[in-house]
Design an enzyme around this catalytic site. Structure first.
Site, PDB file in Angstrom:
ATOM      1  N   HIS A 126      38.585 -29.353  -8.157  1.00 11.32           N
ATOM      2  CA  HIS A 126      38.311 -29.590  -9.478  1.00 11.32           C
ATOM      3  C   HIS A 126      39.180 -28.738 -10.506  1.00 11.32           C
ATOM      4  O   HIS A 126      39.452 -27.294 -10.163  1.00 11.32           O
ATOM      5  CB  HIS A 126      36.783 -29.257  -9.773  1.00 11.32           C
ATOM      6  CG  HIS A 126      36.460 -29.074 -11.327  1.00 11.32           C
ATOM      7  ND1 HIS A 126      36.467 -30.382 -12.219  1.00 11.32           N
ATOM      8  CD2 HIS A 126      36.044 -27.884 -11.906  1.00 11.32           C
ATOM      9  CE1 HIS A 126      36.280 -29.726 -13.422  1.00 11.32           C
ATOM     10  NE2 HIS A 126      36.049 -28.423 -13.308  1.00 11.32           N
TER      11      HIS A 126
ATOM     12  N   GLY B  72      29.352 -29.334  -9.896  1.00  7.73           N
ATOM     13  CA  GLY B  72      28.875 -28.470  -9.269  1.00  7.73           C
ATOM     14  C   GLY B  72      27.582 -27.760  -9.645  1.00  7.73           C
ATOM     15  O   GLY B  72      26.624 -27.667  -9.097  1.00  7.73           O
TER      16      GLY B  72
ATOM     17  N   GLU C 232      29.127  -3.142 -30.537  1.00  3.51           N
ATOM     18  CA  GLU C 232      28.411  -3.255 -31.849  1.00  3.51           C
ATOM     19  C   GLU C 232      28.809  -4.174 -32.771  1.00  3.51           C
ATOM     20  O   GLU C 232      27.995  -4.915 -33.653  1.00  3.51           O
ATOM     21  CB  GLU C 232      28.672  -1.597 -32.730  1.00  3.51           C
ATOM     22  CG  GLU C 232      28.098  -0.470 -32.095  1.00  3.51           C
ATOM     23  CD  GLU C 232      29.043  -0.062 -30.957  1.00  3.51           C
ATOM     24  OE1 GLU C 232      29.728  -0.621 -30.201  1.00  3.51           O
ATOM     25  OE2 GLU C 232      28.678   1.329 -30.765  1.00  3.51           O
ATOM     26  N   LEU C 233      30.087  -4.553 -32.615  1.00  2.00           N
ATOM     27  CA  LEU C 233      30.560  -5.653 -33.272  1.00  2.00           C
ATOM     28  C   LEU C 233      29.664  -7.104 -32.886  1.00  2.00           C
ATOM     29  O   LEU C 233      29.356  -7.680 -33.931  1.00  2.00           O
ATOM     30  CB  LEU C 233      31.925  -5.847 -33.144  1.00  2.00           C
ATOM     31  CG  LEU C 233      32.715  -6.769 -33.782  1.00  2.00           C
ATOM     32  CD1 LEU C 233      32.498  -6.777 -35.482  1.00  2.00           C
ATOM     33  CD2 LEU C 233      34.443  -6.986 -33.683  1.00  2.00           C
TER      34      LEU C 233
ATOM     35  N   HIS D 177      31.135 -30.445 -22.735  1.00  4.93           N
ATOM     36  CA  HIS D 177      30.958 -29.530 -23.827  1.00  4.93           C
ATOM     37  C   HIS D 177      30.018 -29.688 -24.881  1.00  4.93           C
ATOM     38  O   HIS D 177      29.876 -28.826 -25.786  1.00  4.93           O
ATOM     39  CB  HIS D 177      32.180 -29.137 -24.202  1.00  4.93           C
ATOM     40  CG  HIS D 177      33.539 -28.498 -23.033  1.00  4.93           C
ATOM     41  ND1 HIS D 177      34.018 -29.284 -22.473  1.00  4.93           N
ATOM     42  CD2 HIS D 177      33.424 -27.530 -22.557  1.00  4.93           C
ATOM     43  CE1 HIS D 177      34.796 -28.766 -21.554  1.00  4.93           C
ATOM     44  NE2 HIS D 177      34.242 -27.448 -21.642  1.00  4.93           N
TER      45      HIS D 177
HETATM   46  N1  GLN Z   1      31.913 -25.684  -9.648  1.00  6.61           N
HETATM   47  C1  GLN Z   1      31.720 -25.180 -11.045  1.00  6.61           C
HETATM   48  C2  GLN Z   1      30.672 -25.505 -12.115  1.00  6.61           C
HETATM   49  O1  GLN Z   1      30.585 -26.646 -11.633  1.00  6.61           O
HETATM   50  C3  GLN Z   1      33.461 -25.243 -11.873  1.00  6.61           C
HETATM   51  C4  GLN Z   1      33.268 -24.647 -13.096  1.00  6.61           C
HETATM   52  C5  GLN Z   1      34.715 -24.602 -13.814  1.00  6.61           C
HETATM   53  O2  GLN Z   1      35.525 -25.540 -13.648  1.00  6.61           O
HETATM   54  N2  GLN Z   1      34.844 -23.797 -14.848  1.00  6.61           N
HETATM   55  O3  GLN Z   1      30.294 -24.684 -12.646  1.00  6.61           O
HETATM   56 ZN    ZN Z   2      35.640 -27.441 -14.933  1.00  5.09          ZN
END
Ligand code: GLN
Ligand code: ZN
Length: 768
Positions: free
Chosen positions: A651, A442, A17-18, A704
């Site tokens: 990675h 990826g 709900e929040l 990001h």
């Molecule tokens: N292989 C993943 C991707 O590319 C790695 C994601 C991650 O590092 N959080 O989405």
């Molecule tokens: Zn990553």
């Protein structure tokens, strides 16, 4: 009489709900009044549930619209200048602007920084301080919630983040200032006002959380505790203060904590079992209460009630029963709300689970047993024993085959049997890549259509062949794009995956998934971690089909793409009936099978992601070595069985790596693709000092942000790497997967990345 205590309850509501209310408010579809009334309703349900479960000491001010640290920032009026806040109280829109940034008339500001709450998956909004930071009381939330509960005839215990931890968790805007030295005096006065007022309102107990004292702390920081609580004790009046810690033992802070002029100290006996030894060694002051965190607030399994009662008996040799409070190790914020609601899980598995509601019952049972003897709760103890027994003997938690493999596993021998330099020669021969090879991490954009199709497939509205044909089209398109752009080692794009842990968990034995098991990650974002309840193995290949399809679209080497054992562990609720390291090695063996299968069908490059490696680090540095040893060895078990000509990538992201780069080297991946773009070359510094000795791709751009980085900026990033690393060791790639981005951001960004690699290749004259 011992008392039952609860430190905090999930705020989000059984049906999220929040989330709906706050997101509705942000979208302009829910009014401030409606939002307030949803919150009041949730608090009411949560308080009543705790009372009905038999909890005597119920918290208030543990509810939050977004985050409790941000609430504290509002309480003390530490709103950064850029939010242009000039009123008396921090209003709702200023509050959310700090959390999420804002773009409206006269205001265009980014959010405050967010970071992980200790080693949990909860994230908090990091306080910011300027050198002449002023603090003043700017929110009535703690008073309002206390009064609101009293209206319901529930006397609550207000919970505040302690001032020392608040300052330690914050970050100074100017690097030269030291918050604890500069700001403590003025901050204490705001707290004094809050404590005084809560005391005057009739609060009997007030809890101040000082979780920072379960980490390595300096003598100065420990001394700050004395200053703060000396002052707060003066103003508390009839209210009694509890200083609460959680997530580990308090180590060198124990003596200072137990000397504070407060009425109670809270210790975690689940993750901080050394707290028992500290008590025994230094004694526990006879006039103080002990909040004994014996029920695991961080995990989802039933408590071993009789073991907890043994522990509570032991504690009673040091603390009298009437000064004992029995509770969970931390707030229940970190677990889902109710296991009983998971009707799709089978009875046996469900009988092993305790979410927040079930944990309240456990706390009540334990308290009752302390007060009235074990016989008074004989039925509950018997049921608990029976459930623990089935868990111990079930062939779902104990697979004969897995155990045999584990016995045969020689972790010391795990790893590649050729030296990196030798493998490198054969891999080069085979892959024929240019200097500064380009690759990606990826995932490709999971645009709305991908999600819609997946949802339809899960609801049986789209058939499997149709769904797979759709995914194949997506893979084909992603690969065509990468070919056009000139990515040297392309990927298939991970369209078949909703989540990098869930996808693999669903394909392994030993994992289960909940329907309603949401846990707050940050703000209105909740995650539903899988339950890793039993011995793990992989009945059949998990990714081979998608790799094969991808490879059929191109002559370039498609990377196999897997999630590593530590990340599988870290992002799940993991069984607590065996050491985590053992579960991690089971995962490593299961994923190793997949690595072998990928190699067998012809994958020349296989990536095993370990983005969560760092978050598994123990809070206290004395535990790092042991953790890193098994975590890194698990990676070697996963990847060590391939032939020399098969190239292993890994990675990592989300963190700093400089303080354990030697361990990363010991993973012995041929290529390390690592987040770097946001670190201001800080990451690269480490390669000046440490001879890492293998190939590295320091990320050249931050995924990001929707921003498309221009070519010269990317070329400059590559040149920066070349200043510390030999060019023939370097790869060119983004910081992380592209899942959250849009194609029209990704395509130009990757085009620029390849163009930048070309420019640098040309200017250095390396053969391409
Ligand atoms: N292989 C993943 C991707 O590319 C790695 C994601 C991650 O590092 N959080 O989405
Ligand atoms: Zn990553």
């Amino acid at each position: 009489m011992a008392l039952s205590i609860n430190l905090g309850f999930p705020r989000i509501g059984r049906d999220r709900e929040l989330k709906r209310a706050t997101e509705g408010y942000w979208a302009g579809k829910v009014s401030a009044d409606e939002l307030a009334s949803v919150c009041a309703q949730l608090r009411r349900e949560q308080w009543e549930e705790q009372r009905n479960a038999g909890i005597e000491l119920i918290p208030s001010n543990s509810f939050s619209l977004y985050d409790q640290i941000l609430d504290t920032t509002a309480m003390v009026g530490a709103v950064p200048e850029r939010y242009r806040w000039h009123s008396d109280q921090v209003d709702l829109d200023t509050y959310f602007a700090m959390a999420r940034g804002a773009q409206r008339e006269g205001l265009d500001v980014h959010a405050m920084e967010m970071t992980k709450w200790f080693d949990t998956n909860y994230h908090f909004i990091v306080p910011e301080f300027v050198p002449d930071q002023e603090f003043r009381l700017a929110s009535t939330k703690p008073f309002d919630e206390f009064a609101e509960a009293r209206e319901l005839e529930i006397t609550t215990r207000p919970v505040l983040i302690g001032p020392v931890s608040y300052l330690i968790l914050g970050k100074p805007r100017e690097t030269d200032s030291e918050p604890l030295e500069t700001h403590l005096d003025s901050l204490i006065e705001v707290y004094a006002e809050v404590i005084g007022r809560l005391g005057a309102m009739g609060a009997e107990w007030i809890q101040l959380d000082e979780p920072c004292f379960v980490e390595d702390r300096s003598a100065k920081e420990i001394a700050a505790l004395e200053q703060v609580y000396g002052r707060l004790a003066e103003v508390a009046g009839n209210a009694r203060l509890i200083v609460q810690t959680y997530f580990d033992h308090v180590g060198e802070a124990y003596s200072a904590l137990t000397r504070l002029p407060v009425a109670g100290i809270g210790l975690d006996f689940v993750r901080g079992q050394e707290n028992v030894a500290l008590m025994r060694e230094h004694g526990f002051p006879s006039e103080k209460h002990l909040v004994a965190g014996v029920v695991d607030g961080r995990n989802v399994w039933i408590n071993d009630l009789s073991a907890s009662l043994d522990l509570l008996d032991d504690l009673q040799t040091m603390v009298s029963a009437d000064r004992l409070m029995v509770g969970a190790s931390c707030s229940l914020l970190h677990v889902p709300i109710e296991a009983a609601r998971e009707t799709e899980l089978d009875q046996e598995l469900k009988s092993w689970l305790a979410f927040a509601s079930e944990k309240l019952a456990e706390i009540a049972t334990l308290t009752r047993a302390v007060n009235d003897g074990r016989a008074a709760v004989a039925d509950a103890l018997a049921a608990n024993r029976a459930a623990l027994e089935t868990r111990q003997t079930s062939d779902r938690t104990r697979s004969h085959r897995v155990r045999e493999r584990m016995d045969a596993l020689d972790v010391g021998a795990a790893g590649r049997d050729t030296h990196f330099e030798q493998r490198r020669e054969v891999q080069r021969e085979r892959l024929r890549l240019p200097a500064l090879p380009t690759t990606v991490i990826g995932s490709f954009p999971q645009h709305p259509k991908v999600r819609v199709q997946r949802r339809k497939f899960l609801r049986d509205e789209v058939s499997r062949p149709d769904y797979e044909a759709f995914l194949e089209d997506e893979v084909r398109r992603a690969i065509e794009l990468q070919e056009e752009m000139g990515i040297d080692v392309p990927v298939h794009g991970e369209f078949e995956r909703n989540d990098m842990v869930e996808y693999f968990g669903e394909r392994m034995e030993g994992y289960a998934f909940t329907r309603f098991g949401w846990v707050q990650s940050f703000g209105s974002r909740y995650v539903k971690p899988p339950l890793l309840f039993g011995d793990v193995h992989r009945p059949e290949p998990m990714t081979v089909r998608w790799w094969e399809f991808g490879q059929s679209c191109t002559d370039r080497p498609i990377k196999g793409m897997l999630t590593g054992p530590v990340t599988m562990l870290q992002w799940s609720f993991v069984r607590d009936d065996q050491p985590r390291s053992e579960t991690c090695f089971q995962l490593a063996l299961a994923i190793a099978d997949e690595v072998q299968d990928l190699e067998a069908v012809g994958a020349k490059v296989i990536q095993v992601d370990e983005p969560a490696l760092r978050e598994g680090l123990p809070l206290r540095s004395d535990g790092w070595e042991e953790y890193l040893r098994w975590a890194v060895t698990a990676f070697r078990v996963t990847t060590g069985g391939v032939r020399p000509e098969t190239q292993i990538h890994t990675h990592m992201c989300y963190s700093e790596f400089n303080d354990f780069i030697e361990h990363i080297a010991y993973m012995d991946a041929d290529v390390l693709l690592i987040e770097n773009a946001r670190s201001d070359e800080e990451l690269l510094e480490v390669f000046r000092d440490v001879d890492y000795g293998r190939d590295i791709g320091p990320g050249v751009y931050d995924i990001h942000s929707p921003r498309v980085p221009p070519v010269d900026e990317l070329a400059e990033m590559i040149r920066a790497s070349m200043r510390v690393l030999p060019i023939d060791r370097l790869w060119v790639n983004p910081d992380c997967g592209l899942k959250t981005r849009k194609y029209d951001e990704v395509v130009p960004a990757l085009e620029n990345m390849v163009a930048a690699a070309d420019i640098v290749r040309a200017e250095t004259g390396v053969p391409v």
